[in-house]
Write a protein that holds these residues in place. Sequence first.
Motif, PDB file in Angstrom:
ATOM      1  N   GLN A 119       0.831  -1.204   0.000  1.00  0.00           N
ATOM      2  CA  GLN A 119       0.000   0.000   0.000  1.00  0.00           C
ATOM      3  C   GLN A 119       0.866   1.255   0.000  1.00  0.00           C
ATOM      4  OE1 GLN A 119      -2.346  -1.015   3.465  1.00  0.00           O
ATOM      5  NE2 GLN A 119      -4.090  -1.653   2.214  1.00  0.00           N
ATOM      6  N   LYS A 122       2.552   1.542  -3.476  1.00  0.00           N
ATOM      7  CA  LYS A 122       1.532   1.966  -4.445  1.00  0.00           C
ATOM      8  C   LYS A 122       1.338   3.483  -4.368  1.00  0.00           C
ATOM      9  CE  LYS A 122      -3.425   1.373  -5.330  1.00  0.00           C
ATOM     10  NZ  LYS A 122      -4.627   0.587  -4.981  1.00  0.00           N
ATOM     11  N   SER A 123       1.162   3.989  -3.185  1.00  0.00           N
ATOM     12  CA  SER A 123       0.959   5.428  -3.002  1.00  0.00           C
ATOM     13  C   SER A 123       2.182   6.223  -3.460  1.00  0.00           C
ATOM     14  CB  SER A 123       0.657   5.713  -1.530  1.00  0.00           C
ATOM     15  OG  SER A 123       0.558   7.089  -1.300  1.00  0.00           O
ATOM     16  N   ILE A 126       2.405   6.072  -7.367  1.00  0.00           N
ATOM     17  CA  ILE A 126       1.353   6.884  -7.997  1.00  0.00           C
ATOM     18  C   ILE A 126       1.699   8.367  -7.881  1.00  0.00           C
ATOM     19  CG2 ILE A 126      -1.047   7.642  -7.712  1.00  0.00           C
ATOM     20  CD1 ILE A 126      -1.751   4.668  -7.218  1.00  0.00           C
ATOM     21  N   ASN A 127       2.165   8.790  -6.724  1.00  0.00           N
ATOM     22  CA  ASN A 127       2.492  10.205  -6.509  1.00  0.00           C
ATOM     23  C   ASN A 127       3.784  10.641  -7.191  1.00  0.00           C
ATOM     24  OD1 ASN A 127       0.198  10.859  -4.955  1.00  0.00           O
ATOM     25  ND2 ASN A 127       1.141   9.920  -3.160  1.00  0.00           N
ATOM     26  N   PHE A 132      -1.782   7.481 -13.418  1.00  0.00           N
ATOM     27  CA  PHE A 132      -3.233   7.578 -13.421  1.00  0.00           C
ATOM     28  C   PHE A 132      -3.862   6.190 -13.412  1.00  0.00           C
ATOM     29  CE2 PHE A 132      -1.800  11.546 -15.347  1.00  0.00           C
ATOM     30  CZ  PHE A 132      -2.443  12.455 -14.526  1.00  0.00           C
ATOM     31  N   CYS A 133      -3.225   5.256 -12.730  1.00  0.00           N
ATOM     32  CA  CYS A 133      -3.761   3.903 -12.643  1.00  0.00           C
ATOM     33  C   CYS A 133      -3.940   3.561 -11.157  1.00  0.00           C
ATOM     34  CB  CYS A 133      -2.836   2.893 -13.309  1.00  0.00           C
ATOM     35  SG  CYS A 133      -1.194   2.813 -12.569  1.00  0.00           S
ATOM     36  N   ASP A 134      -4.697   2.532 -10.919  1.00  0.00           N
ATOM     37  CA  ASP A 134      -4.953   2.105  -9.547  1.00  0.00           C
ATOM     38  C   ASP A 134      -4.776   0.590  -9.479  1.00  0.00           C
ATOM     39  OD1 ASP A 134      -5.670   1.986  -6.894  1.00  0.00           O
ATOM     40  OD2 ASP A 134      -7.818   2.138  -7.282  1.00  0.00           O
ATOM     41  N   PRO A 135      -3.522   0.143  -9.383  1.00  0.00           N
ATOM     42  CA  PRO A 135      -3.300  -1.303  -9.377  1.00  0.00           C
ATOM     43  C   PRO A 135      -3.930  -1.961  -8.145  1.00  0.00           C
ATOM     44  CG  PRO A 135      -1.303  -0.160  -8.773  1.00  0.00           C
ATOM     45  CD  PRO A 135      -2.298   0.889  -9.183  1.00  0.00           C
ATOM     46  N   LYS A 136      -4.501  -3.092  -8.372  1.00  0.00           N
ATOM     47  CA  LYS A 136      -5.129  -3.848  -7.280  1.00  0.00           C
ATOM     48  C   LYS A 136      -4.066  -4.654  -6.550  1.00  0.00           C
ATOM     49  CE  LYS A 136      -9.123  -2.376  -8.558  1.00  0.00           C
ATOM     50  NZ  LYS A 136      -9.092  -0.951  -8.428  1.00  0.00           N
ATOM     51  N   PHE A 150       1.902  -3.586 -12.083  1.00  0.00           N
ATOM     52  CA  PHE A 150       1.757  -2.445 -12.976  1.00  0.00           C
ATOM     53  C   PHE A 150       2.051  -2.969 -14.376  1.00  0.00           C
ATOM     54  CE2 PHE A 150       2.929  -0.486  -8.963  1.00  0.00           C
ATOM     55  CZ  PHE A 150       2.118   0.633  -8.905  1.00  0.00           C
TER      56      PHE A 150
END
Length: 167
Positions: A119, A122-123, A126-127, A132-136, A150
């Motif tokens: 987690q 991921k954050s 992304i930052n 602009f994706c939201d990997p599960k 990714f």
Amino acid sequence: QFYWAGYLLGNSTIAEKQVIITSTNKTALEKLVKSGMTTCPISNVDDKTYRLSFTSEQMVKDLERFNIFSDKKLKYSLPDWLLNHKYLNHFLRGRIEVRLTLTDVSKCLELTGPLEYLQQVKSILINKCSLFCDPKIGTRPNQNSNRMSFTGAPVSLIYKYLYNENT
């Protein structure tokens, strides 16, 4: 040394004052020795596996600063001081390169580890990479860990972040 701390997060066992690294990548172990972190010899476990084992109270203390303890595979989170450190990318690159060689044309990046760690990563990605994706994040069956992937264009942006100011 941030790179090597990340590498050891993903590829070492820590027991009291001892650090044990087992790898199929002998070149990485040779680079670790050349970095001056240890002078211990690399031994063969079998035809494809190598081990570097050394006792260092200081090394274990240094790894603890990165929250790297003996139970790191089951629960791990990045320490607060590292989250905005200018060498965070080197730490993450070291952790990622344990399992794969990432290139600027790679099409997939899969990360594994404890949920809280994934987690955080991921954050961060992304930052820092303006993704602009939201990997599960999903659980890995029978492995007590989780997986996050990714794919496509974001991998190139992640590569650029991880290898920025590569030293």
